[in-house]
Structure formats: structure tokens, C-alpha cells
Motif scaffolding. Structure first.
Motif, mmCIF file in Angstrom:
data_model
loop_
_atom_site.group_PDB
_atom_site.id
_atom_site.type_symbol
_atom_site.label_atom_id
_atom_site.label_comp_id
_atom_site.label_asym_id
_atom_site.label_seq_id
_atom_site.Cartn_x
_atom_site.Cartn_y
_atom_site.Cartn_z
ATOM 1 N N GLY A 61 27.685 95.473 -5.984
ATOM 2 C CA GLY A 61 28.791 95.988 -5.172
ATOM 3 C C GLY A 61 28.282 96.874 -4.062
ATOM 4 O O GLY A 61 27.383 96.515 -3.315
ATOM 5 N N GLY A 62 28.843 98.081 -3.980
ATOM 6 C CA GLY A 62 28.409 99.021 -2.951
ATOM 7 C C GLY A 62 29.183 98.867 -1.663
ATOM 8 O O GLY A 62 30.093 98.036 -1.535
ATOM 9 N N ASP A 63 28.820 99.687 -0.670
ATOM 10 C CA ASP A 63 29.461 99.643 0.638
ATOM 11 C C ASP A 63 28.492 100.208 1.672
ATOM 12 O O ASP A 63 27.494 100.853 1.340
ATOM 13 C CB ASP A 63 30.768 100.443 0.627
ATOM 14 N N TRP A 64 28.801 99.994 2.929
ATOM 15 C CA TRP A 64 27.881 100.396 3.987
ATOM 16 C C TRP A 64 27.756 101.914 4.168
ATOM 17 O O TRP A 64 26.656 102.411 4.404
ATOM 18 C CB TRP A 64 28.269 99.727 5.304
ATOM 19 N N PRO A 65 28.839 102.688 4.079
ATOM 20 C CA PRO A 65 28.661 104.146 4.191
ATOM 21 C C PRO A 65 27.695 104.693 3.140
ATOM 22 O O PRO A 65 26.839 105.539 3.447
ATOM 23 C CB PRO A 65 30.081 104.693 3.995
ATOM 24 N N SER A 66 27.801 104.211 1.913
ATOM 25 C CA SER A 66 26.882 104.656 0.867
ATOM 26 C C SER A 66 25.465 104.178 1.164
ATOM 27 O O SER A 66 24.487 104.905 0.930
ATOM 28 C CB SER A 66 27.333 104.121 -0.498
ATOM 29 N N ALA A 67 25.339 102.966 1.677
ATOM 30 C CA ALA A 67 24.026 102.432 2.006
ATOM 31 C C ALA A 67 23.355 103.240 3.111
ATOM 32 O O ALA A 67 22.138 103.472 3.079
ATOM 33 C CB ALA A 67 24.149 100.971 2.425
ATOM 34 N N VAL A 68 24.142 103.680 4.095
ATOM 35 C CA VAL A 68 23.585 104.519 5.164
ATOM 36 C C VAL A 68 23.066 105.837 4.591
ATOM 37 O O VAL A 68 21.994 106.322 4.969
ATOM 38 C CB VAL A 68 24.647 104.771 6.254
ATOM 39 N N ALA A 69 23.841 106.412 3.656
ATOM 40 C CA ALA A 69 23.396 107.655 3.017
ATOM 41 C C ALA A 69 22.117 107.418 2.222
ATOM 42 O O ALA A 69 21.188 108.235 2.250
ATOM 43 C CB ALA A 69 24.491 108.205 2.117
#
Length: 276
Positions: A61-69
Motif C-alpha cells: 500500500g502506502g502513498d506518495w506523501p509518506s514516500a516523500v517523507a
């Protein structure tokens, strides 16, 4: 399941992240951008395998804002360790993570007790004293990068609290962060360098101390209280310092020893006082 043993392994893995990164950037030819890319890709692969082998496997799963962090943490972490000592980097990272999360809770309306306020002030003061000019002060640029890495990891952790399956989310976030890291490596390609030892350290840092370490921690955290989870993480900078002295020949300065006691003691006061 032996919770104490698994908790110890997870803390050793987290401390091992600092040791492997510092070892690679100090003693091999690999550059920080390449190390970050290999570490994230190796971590994503390890987490994907663990996720698929888990009973009731589901897609990442996950999302891009978390990936950027996550990318901000991994990149700042690597670039900072080009010049920071292992123990100093671990303390700055840990202190920034905890202060970020405590500050977020305050911003959301959590009221701190007097002892918690004292602990928070002590932790902030310890970090400030560490950065004051002097013979034993760490390089400002590297210290700032590690503080940014800590803030990014704190933000990543806060975002992860609302996600139902942290292992699946982290797997997806590692894949997304890998794309950002590869893009960074493409930009810095003229300065790229790699050798077998550096590659091995990066893979170990991604697959073992990151991927396997996080998987163990997610299994443990279900069986311990939030206070216990926060408290045991106080051992990570200490373990990193001990490992750096034993394996890398680094020394612990008086300033680092004193500020470590103040920062870790302050955070411990916040955590313990919260439950009383």
C-alpha cells in the motif's frame, strides 16, 4: 513468541542502520546518493518478500506523501553520515524524531504535565548544546541534514499511525521512495562511485537492518504498550555508540556523552510521565 528477544533484535537492527551507513561512507568508495538508492531498493525487495510470505498476504500500500517523507529521511541520513560520527548522527536523528512526534501531539491539543515539559526542554537543550561551536561540535551542514532526516522520519511515523497494515504500507512506500532515490542518483551521476564492499553494506542496510528490522518491529509492537515501545527506542543511540567504538574505532567525546544523557533522559521523562 519471545517478545523481549525480538524487541532486542529490532533495536539492534535500527542501530545497525547507522553503523552500516557510516561504515560504507567512511571506508568504501560508494557515494551517499548511490547508497541511498541501493538501500531503498533492497529494503523494498526484502519487505515485498516478507509481505508475500505472510499469512493472508495482501498487496503493498502506502502513498506518495509518506514516500516523500521516507525518502527525505533516507537521503538526509546518508548525506549526513558522510562526515558525522555514528553516535552523534544516531543521537541527532533520535532526538529529532522524538521531539517532532511530541511537538505534533502538543499541536493536536495534548497537554503536557510539568515533568513532561521539563523533559522536553531538557531534550531540546541537549541538542542545542551539542551543536554549539567548539572543538567537539559536529559539522553544521551534516548535523542539519540529520535533523531534517529525523523530522522526516517523525513525520513518516505519524502518518503511519492511521494506516491499517503498517507492513504493507511501508513496502509500498519503500518502492515509491526508491523511485525518488534513483532520480536523485541520476542527477548526481557525475559524482557517483561504487565498489563491492559499499554495495554489500547498502544491501545489508536495506534488506536486513531496514526491511527485516521493520518487519520484526511491526510484529513486536502489537504486543507491547506505546510507552514501552517509545522507551526501548532510547537504547538505539546507545547501541550505535557502542558499536561505533567497537567496530569503527570511533571515540565518544565528553560533550557527546553529556548531551546524550540529557537528550535521552529528557525524552524518557516525557514518555514515562505520560503514563502516570
Amino acid at each position: 513468541m519471545n517478545v523481549a528477544l525480538l524487541t532486542s533484535l529490532a533495536m539492534l537492527a535500527f542501530a545497525g542502520n547507522s553503523l552500516l551507513c557510516r561504515l560504507a561512507l567512511k571506508q568504501t568508495a560508494i557515494d551517499a546518493a548511490t547508497f541511498t538508492s541501493i538501500r531503498l531498493v533492497a529494503g523494498a525487495l526484502a519487505l515485498e518478500v516478507i509481505l508475500r510470505l505472510r499469512p493472508g498476504a495482501r498487496a503493498s500500500g502506502g502513498d506518495w506523501p509518506s514516500a516523500v517523507a521516507l525518502f527525505g529521511y533516507a537521503a538526509g541520513f546518508s548525506w549526513a553520515y558522510v562526515t558525522l560520527s555514528t553516535a552523534t548522527g544516531a543521537l541527532l536523528l533520535f532526538g529529532a524524531v522524538q521531539i517532532t512526534m511530541i511537538g505534533w501531539a502538543m499541536g493536536k491539543g495534548e497537554r503536557l504535565r510539568p515533568l513532561q515539559i521539563l523533559g522536553l526542554l531538557a531534550a531540546c537543550a541537549g541538542l542545542i548544546v551539542m551543536l554549539l561551536p567548539g572543538v567537539e561540535a559536529p559539522p553544521w551542514g551534516a548535523a542539519l541534514l540529520m535533523l531534517i532526516a529525523g523530522i522526516a522520519w517523525g513525520g513518516y511515523s505519524l502518518r503511519g499511525r492511521g494506516q491499517g497494515d503498517p507492513l504493507a504500507s511501508t513496502t509500498g512506500n519503500f518502492w515509491r521512495a526508491s523511485i525518488l532515490a534513483i532520480a536523485m542518483s541520476a542527477v548526481t551521476k557525475p559524482w557517483a562511485a561504487l565498489d563491492p564492499a559499499g554495495f554489500a553494506y547498502a544491501v545489508a542496510g536495506g534488506a536486513l537492518t531496514s526491511g527485516v528490522g521493520y518487519a520484526i518491529w511491526y510484529g513486536v509492537i502489537k504486543h507491547v504498550s506505546r510507552t514501552t515501545a517509545a522507551t526501548v527506542q532510547l537504547t538505539v543511540p546507545v547501541l550505535a555508540a557502542v558499536g561505533a567504538v567497537a567496530l569503527l574505532g570511533e571515540s565518544v567525546t565528553i560533550r557527546l556523552a553529556l548531551t546524550s544523557m540529557v537528550v535521552l533522559g529528557g525524552v524518557a521523562l516525557v514518555v514515562v510521565a505520560r503514563t502516570r
